[in-house]
Write a protein that holds these residues in place. Structure first.
Motif, PDB file in Angstrom:
ATOM      1  N   MET A 140      41.050  38.720  51.795  1.00 19.30           N
ATOM      2  CA  MET A 140      41.328  38.896  50.362  1.00 19.30           C
ATOM      3  C   MET A 140      42.918  39.295  50.239  1.00 19.30           C
ATOM      4  SD  MET A 140      38.872  41.952  49.128  1.00 19.30           S
ATOM      5  CE  MET A 140      37.745  41.380  49.895  1.00 19.30           C
ATOM      6  N   SER A 141      43.266  39.430  48.951  1.00 16.30           N
ATOM      7  CA  SER A 141      44.812  39.883  48.647  1.00 16.30           C
ATOM      8  C   SER A 141      44.845  41.366  48.915  1.00 16.30           C
ATOM      9  CB  SER A 141      45.296  39.503  47.188  1.00 16.30           C
ATOM     10  OG  SER A 141      44.375  40.437  46.280  1.00 16.30           O
ATOM     11  N   VAL A 142      45.986  41.969  49.269  1.00 13.13           N
ATOM     12  CA  VAL A 142      46.299  43.439  49.619  1.00 13.13           C
ATOM     13  C   VAL A 142      45.672  44.269  48.359  1.00 13.13           C
ATOM     14  CG1 VAL A 142      47.738  45.300  49.961  1.00 13.13           C
ATOM     15  CG2 VAL A 142      47.991  43.114  51.040  1.00 13.13           C
ATOM     16  N   ASN A 143      46.002  43.775  47.102  1.00 13.20           N
ATOM     17  CA  ASN A 143      45.631  44.227  45.801  1.00 13.20           C
ATOM     18  C   ASN A 143      43.976  44.294  45.675  1.00 13.20           C
ATOM     19  OD1 ASN A 143      44.657  44.354  43.170  1.00 13.20           O
ATOM     20  ND2 ASN A 143      46.825  43.930  42.325  1.00 13.20           N
ATOM     21  N   ASP A 224      42.560  48.909  36.807  1.00 11.95           N
ATOM     22  CA  ASP A 224      41.417  49.596  37.091  1.00 11.95           C
ATOM     23  C   ASP A 224      40.623  49.085  38.472  1.00 11.95           C
ATOM     24  OD1 ASP A 224      39.949  47.627  36.413  1.00 11.95           O
ATOM     25  OD2 ASP A 224      39.274  48.476  34.524  1.00 11.95           O
ATOM     26  N   VAL A 225      39.664  49.495  38.857  1.00 14.49           N
ATOM     27  CA  VAL A 225      39.145  48.975  40.241  1.00 14.49           C
ATOM     28  C   VAL A 225      38.762  47.678  40.149  1.00 14.49           C
ATOM     29  CG1 VAL A 225      37.314  49.543  41.754  1.00 14.49           C
ATOM     30  CG2 VAL A 225      38.026  51.472  40.441  1.00 14.49           C
ATOM     31  N   ILE A 226      38.373  47.095  38.985  1.00 18.10           N
ATOM     32  CA  ILE A 226      37.844  45.740  38.822  1.00 18.10           C
ATOM     33  C   ILE A 226      38.997  44.724  38.630  1.00 18.10           C
ATOM     34  CG2 ILE A 226      35.549  46.040  38.289  1.00 18.10           C
ATOM     35  CD1 ILE A 226      36.330  45.439  35.491  1.00 18.10           C
ATOM     36  N   GLY A 227      40.187  45.372  38.603  1.00 21.31           N
ATOM     37  CA  GLY A 227      41.301  44.591  38.556  1.00 21.31           C
ATOM     38  C   GLY A 227      42.112  44.414  37.161  1.00 21.31           C
TER      39      GLY A 227
END
Ligand code: F6R
Length: 594
Positions: A140-143, A224-227
């Protein structure tokens, strides 16, 4: 507990990070490290070792320009302080560099669940985070990889992360450990606290728990953690650069001891309007409607709390309990029906207090933080906060924050009481009396040279003097490494007197008329068993031969005075032993792990 600094921008990352780490060194100084991008050769380089930031500076290559980097100063939690355990840590294939402040409680489980076949260089919990980010970033992406890692971590962390495949971007995230973003004209700094930002940026964002930030150039986005993108406040830094420099003093501790009269005067100017105490109405109401106060604190702040209890009970008649934060967090006593919790914390970041505050809030109780750092986590998270106004305290051994605490507690207790004495005048007298003690510092130094020659020492006193002894002994032991106990004078004979030998130093603090004779008989008991005794007393209760006699002040305020010679005693005992006064071994100023 560990300081982290990261930088991305147009200026020299190495210089900004090293200066920031020097300012954060009070948070931990077992080892230090820095990872930098070489903008000429397009390589990432890492320098780290045991020891101080000055040593790190001496092993860092200054020959190339660098516009992005991360750095760390460590207080060891997992793994001995050595080169390998120093931060930054790298992921298995060296793609990610990370620095961490905090403790990951489930790092062993994460290793066995996700990283069974990975090999690790260090004994740290931090390295596991780097490996997880690398593993997930393959899919997945780094983010997303960082946020997925965050969702698995249990414990506390402030992280700065560099990706060697993208030298244009810096990442950071946090939970429970403090982390700020400083916004400068030419770049962005990530830091554990404001100190590293002073002189570089005037604006900053305190990151919230479970937030993640992606920074490139002067742009940043907080998730936040869910983006989901998060709202944030931009605040202004109001610390004066000169307040964080030593100036003419040999040590920050000496500077801070000397600042105490002016701290008391600042507090008077902040909390009085003419002769009237000006307390925030809501805070006053919260304090006065509660049927019992629960003071929760650690270390020096705890010692201030014991005296706060005396003030609340004796001046305002409010029953008050004092609790050690690390005990209280997991073992609450039976509470009264309408309690108010007072968290006392110079830094406002102490993890033991935070754990207790979280529990108190979960139960729906109200809380008030007394702190020197109004932007701190505990100030933000309690219902109310009251500022100490002591100015930045840099020496690890707390001095002026303790006296500031006592002065502010006195004001709070007075504000709730029917007392009619002139508090402003009494506190002003205290400030003058502190100056009188400061004038005698050379005499105190000579006493220390003569008398504190042993490996151990006792401070004894009764009542409020006993509480002052607890702080006096903490000061002496933490910087001179003389094993010192603060003891209730009458209790010594019930066992501990067995430790008294020929020449053992026993220092009595005597300021209370009611108990002065009793403490003097306890002093005679140890003297007749060989102790080398000396007395810190106040004029009204002094006797011929007392070594240090202080001015008389309002009785409950005597600890604000009796602690001053004790601070000098600690300072000179450490100085004559050649120890690092501002950075004593094994300690850190801001204890952000439980
Ligand atoms: C000792 C000292 C420590 C702190 C303690 C709590 O000189 O400074 O005992 O008092 O670690 O820290 P704060 O007050 O920041 O919560």
């Amino acid at each position: 507990m560990c300081g982290i600094v990261g930088y991305i921008g147009k200026e020299g990352a190495r210089e900004i990070i090293l200066r920031g780490l020097t300012r954060l060194e009070y948070r931990g100084y077992d080892s230090a490290g820095i990872a930098l991008f070489n903008n000429e050769e397009k390589t990432f380089n890492i320098y780290k070792d045991m020891g101080r930031v000055a040593h790190l500076e001496s092993i860092t290559d200054f020959s190339y320009p660098s516009k992005i980097g991360i750095g760390h100063t460590r207080w060891a939690t997992h793994g001995r302080p050595n080169q390998v355990n120093s931060h930054p840590h790298q992921s298995g294939n060296h793609r990610f560099f990370i620095v961490h402040n905090g403790v990951i409680d489930n790092y062993k489980e994460l290793k066995s669940d996700y990283l069974e076949f990975n090999t690790f260089d260090s004994d740290t919990d931090t390295e596991v985070i780097a490996h997880l980010i690398e593993k997930f970033s393959n899919e997945m992406s780094v983010n997303e990889a960082i946020r997925k890692t965050m969702s698995l971590l249990e414990g506390s962390y402030a992280l700065a992360i560099m990706d060697t495949e993208n030298s244009e971007q810096l990442y950071a995230c946090k939970n429970k450990s403090p982390l700020l973003i400083g916004i400068g004209e030419n770049g962005i700094i990530i830091s554990s606290d404001l100190m590293a930002l002073v002189g570089y940026s005037t604006k900053y964002i305190p990151l919230q728990d479970k937030s993640f930030v992606e920074i490139s150039g002067n742009q940043y986005v907080i998730y936040d953690v869910i983006g989901k993108q998060m709202e944030h406040d931009i605040k202004t830094i109001d610390i004066d650069y000169f307040n964080i420099e030593k100036g003419e003093y040999a040590h920050f501790m000496l500077k801070e001891i000397n600042e105490q009269p002016s701290v008391i005067r600042t507090i008077i100017s902040k909390y009085f309007d003419e002769d009237k105490v000006t307390l925030n109405g809501e805070i006053k109401k919260a304090l006065s409607v509660s049927d019992r106060l629960y003071i929760v604190a650690a270390g020096t702040s705890l010692n201030a709390g014991y005296i706060g209890k005396e003030m609340f009970e004796k001046m305002a008649g409010i029953p008050t309990e004092v609790h050690i934060a690390s005990e209280f967090a997991y073992n609450m006593p039976i509470l009264s029906s309408n309690p108010l919790f007072i968290f006392i914390s110079q830094s406002g970041e102490t993890a033991d207090l935070r754990a207790a505050l979280v529990n108190v809030k979960a139960k729906g109780y109200r809380s008030l933080t007394l702190t020197n750092v109004k932007t701190s986590t505990l100030a933000r998270e309690a219902d109310y906060y009251v500022e100490l106004h002591a100015g930045p305290e840099i020496a690890v051994a707390s001095t002026k924050a303790y006296t500031a605490n006592l002065a502010v507690l006195a004001i709070l207790a007075y504000g709730l009481s029917n007392q009619s004495f002139d508090l402003r005048n009494e506190l002003s007298k205290v400030a003058i009396s502190i100056e009188n003690i400061i004038d005698k510092h050379e005499y105190i130094e000579s006493l220390v040279k003569e008398s504190l020659t042993k490996r151990n020492c006792f401070y004894i006193g009764r009542g409020i003097d006993y509480y002052a002894c607890l702080e006096a002994s903490l000061k002496l032991k933490e910087i001179s490494y003389i094993q010192t106990e603060g003891f209730a004078a009458g209790e010594l004979k019930h066992g501990t007197i067995a430790l008294i030998e020929e020449g053992t130093p026993v220092i009595a603090i005597i300021s209370q008329r009611k108990t002065s004779k009793n403490t003097r008989s306890n002093l005679n008991e140890v003297k007749s068993r060989g102790a080398n005794t000396f007395v810190i007393s106040t004029r009204g209760v002094h006797e011929h031969g007392d070594q240090i006699v202080l001015d008389d002040v309002y009785e409950l305020f005597s600890p604000i005075l009796t602690i001053i010679p004790a601070q000098f005693i600690a300072y000179y005992a450490a100085l004559h032993r050649g120890y690092d006064i501002d950075k004593p071994r094994n300690l850190a100023k801001s204890v952000t792990v439980e």
